[in-house]
Each structure stands twice: as structure tokens, then as C-alpha cells.
Design an enzyme around this catalytic site. Sequence first.
Site, mmCIF file in Angstrom:
data_model
loop_
_atom_site.group_PDB
_atom_site.id
_atom_site.type_symbol
_atom_site.label_atom_id
_atom_site.label_comp_id
_atom_site.label_asym_id
_atom_site.label_seq_id
_atom_site.Cartn_x
_atom_site.Cartn_y
_atom_site.Cartn_z
ATOM 1 N N LYS A 27 0.835 -1.184 0.000
ATOM 2 C CA LYS A 27 0.000 0.000 0.000
ATOM 3 C C LYS A 27 0.878 1.244 0.000
ATOM 4 O O LYS A 27 1.783 1.364 0.832
ATOM 5 C CB LYS A 27 -0.868 -0.092 1.261
ATOM 6 C CG LYS A 27 -1.750 1.025 1.470
ATOM 7 C CD LYS A 27 -1.275 1.696 2.712
ATOM 8 C CE LYS A 27 -1.577 3.120 2.632
ATOM 9 N NZ LYS A 27 -2.595 3.514 3.539
HETATM 10 P P1 FBP Z 1 -6.508 7.494 4.719
HETATM 11 O O1 FBP Z 1 -7.389 7.070 3.561
HETATM 12 O O2 FBP Z 1 -7.285 8.105 5.816
HETATM 13 O O3 FBP Z 1 -5.357 8.321 4.236
HETATM 14 O O4 FBP Z 1 -5.945 6.153 5.341
HETATM 15 C C1 FBP Z 1 -4.850 5.492 4.827
HETATM 16 C C2 FBP Z 1 -3.735 5.463 5.848
HETATM 17 O O5 FBP Z 1 -2.684 4.636 5.407
HETATM 18 C C3 FBP Z 1 -4.139 4.997 7.219
HETATM 19 O O6 FBP Z 1 -4.051 3.611 7.355
HETATM 20 C C4 FBP Z 1 -3.202 5.766 8.074
HETATM 21 O O7 FBP Z 1 -3.665 6.036 9.349
HETATM 22 C C5 FBP Z 1 -3.056 7.051 7.349
HETATM 23 O O8 FBP Z 1 -3.200 6.762 5.998
HETATM 24 C C6 FBP Z 1 -1.740 7.670 7.689
HETATM 25 O O9 FBP Z 1 -1.577 8.844 6.998
HETATM 26 P P2 FBP Z 1 -0.387 9.829 7.384
HETATM 27 O O10 FBP Z 1 0.776 8.978 7.769
HETATM 28 O O11 FBP Z 1 -0.166 10.617 6.145
HETATM 29 O O12 FBP Z 1 -0.839 10.649 8.519
#
Ligand code: FBP
Length: 308
Positions: A205
Site C-alpha cells: 500500500k
Molecule cells: P486514509 O485514507 O485516511 O489516508 O488512510 C490510509 C492510511 O494509510 C491509514 O491507514 C493511516 O492512518 C493514514 O493513511 C496515515 O496517513 P499519514 O501517515 O499521512 O498521517
Amino acid sequence: MMTPRVKEILSWYSNENPGVLSNLRRLLCSGNLAGTGKMVILPVDQGFEHGPARSFAMNPPAYDPLYHFQLAIDAGCNAYAAPYGFLAAGAAEFAGRVPLILKVNSSDSLFKTKNPEPAITGSVGEALELGCAAIGYTIYPGSSERNGMYEVLHALSEEARASGLAVVVWTYPRGESLSKDGETAVDVVAYAAQIACQLGAHIVKVKPPTAHIELSESKKVYETNNIPISTLSDRVKHVVQSCFGGRRIVIFSGGETRGNDEDFLSEIRELAKGGAFGSIVGRNAFQRERSQAVKLLEGIQAIYQEAK
Ligand code: FBP
């Protein structure tokens, strides 16, 4: 359900044992996109990563862990991913209704550091006990602490595979040697995705990459080899290729909530056009009012369905 596409994807993992293959099949054959080879996953680890108010205040029902199980089911997601606490709170009530992914490491935002250093917050044993299909683990290539993360992931993924669980890796370049723009630069995202694959990720991912090139060593190579990176779909194609020539499932994250559904869906169209295997959409789903969230997730699935 076993479609030719799912069969083809599983053939890329034919070294794995029947438990891992069954769980990958579960992930690919659940929800509205079952059998298409595409997936939309709901991740709700933001309570830990960003804090409760930043995550849930805009849609207060989302403070309740059960809300997310139901959302993932109602919106036809392939899986729901969360840390131990949220999963444990609903795993019995929702047993067997949606594939689960236990995030086994987490970082909070209370300690400000340039070099993320997540804690181990879950185990393979807990994932099995909760009935999960996979463990999820975040690496931060670019952090001074990355080697420890790689070593732990390697050990955890060996243990997960031996227990028949699939391994999903969130690979987020971040740390003192990368610029802010560098975290989503196409060369860096492709590199981070490759590292996850090399560490044994079954599903990778990443964030959608920008056209920025961070590493001076990369610039020349991208230019000399005319690697197209001007559109998002070009860049997605490059990231997918960087994951073993397309022989790994690569999905793209949603990011901060965008008010306008159409903006978000046009980004998904580009991802789908570039050959993304799907999306993992958290905030853009659970920060919307429930019926709006279901509508958006179904809209995303319709785009991937068409691109299959
Ligand atoms: P989102 O769709 O809310 O971006 O979620 C994906 C994700 O990978 C979450 O699992 C994780 O909490 C978040 O993004 C972390 O985003 P960042 O590190 O940019 O704060």
C-alpha cells in the site's frame, strides 16, 4: 468464487502455503469487487495515528468501533483494517462477515520526530485469535529507524506466513533524509514499494505518487529511459511495474478528506487507468456521514469494476 483473474493473481504467490493462498483469496473474493482482482479496503487506524478528535469529530458515530465493521460490510469493502483495540471490540459480533487485517505496528503523533519509529502493537497470535485474513505493518523507508522496521517485518511476515496469514505492508517514505515533497515523489514511492515486495509483502500500500523526483541519482535514469511520469496514471503504472513487474497487488491510499466526491473520484479514475489493484480509503470514508460514505465507496468500486 474463482475467476480466471483471481486464479492468475494467486499464481504469482504459488510459493505460499494453502493458508496464505486461502486468505489472499478471501481478500480478493469478498465485497462488491469479489472476483475482479480489484479491492477497496477500509483502514481505521487514524485514532492511534492522528488522535480521536482529528479522526472522528466530524462524524461522531465513528468514535464507536462497531460503526466501522458495519460500514465496511454495508459498503461492500474487501476488508477492514485496524489496530488491536478497534478489531477486538467488534471481532466477535462481526465474526466471519468481513475479512479483517490486524495492524501490528502503530505510531502516534504526540511525540514529534522526523524519523518515525512505530511500536509493535499487535501479534500474529492476536490476528489468528481475531479471525483475521492478514497482518498489516507500516514501514517508513527514509527514517533513521528503518532497518529495525525491516528486520521486525521480516520476522513477523515469516511468522504470519507460517500461520497461514497474508501480509499487507503500508510503505510510507518519511524521515530526515527526505524532503516533504520527497515523501510522495515518484522515484521514492516506487523504491519504497519495491522494498515492501522484497520484504515479502503480498499486498503493498502506497500513497499516490507525484511527478517530483527526489533522488539526484534517479533523475538521469528517469530522463534517459523516458519513463513517463507526467500524469498520475503514468506514475501508477510505474509503481505497479516496480512491484515485481506487476506480480504483486499494489493499492493506493485515500489521504485527507476532500469535500468534493467528484475530485476524489477523478483521482481514483487515474489510479484505475494506471493499473492500480485498488484503494485503501479511510478518512474520505468514515469522516463522511454514513450514507455519503457508502455512496462514495460504491462509486470507487464502480470505477475499479469498469477497469478490471
Ligand atoms: P486514509 O485514507 O485516511 O489516508 O488512510 C490510509 C492510511 O494509510 C491509514 O491507514 C493511516 O492512518 C493514514 O493513511 C496515515 O496517513 P499519514 O501517515 O499521512 O498521517
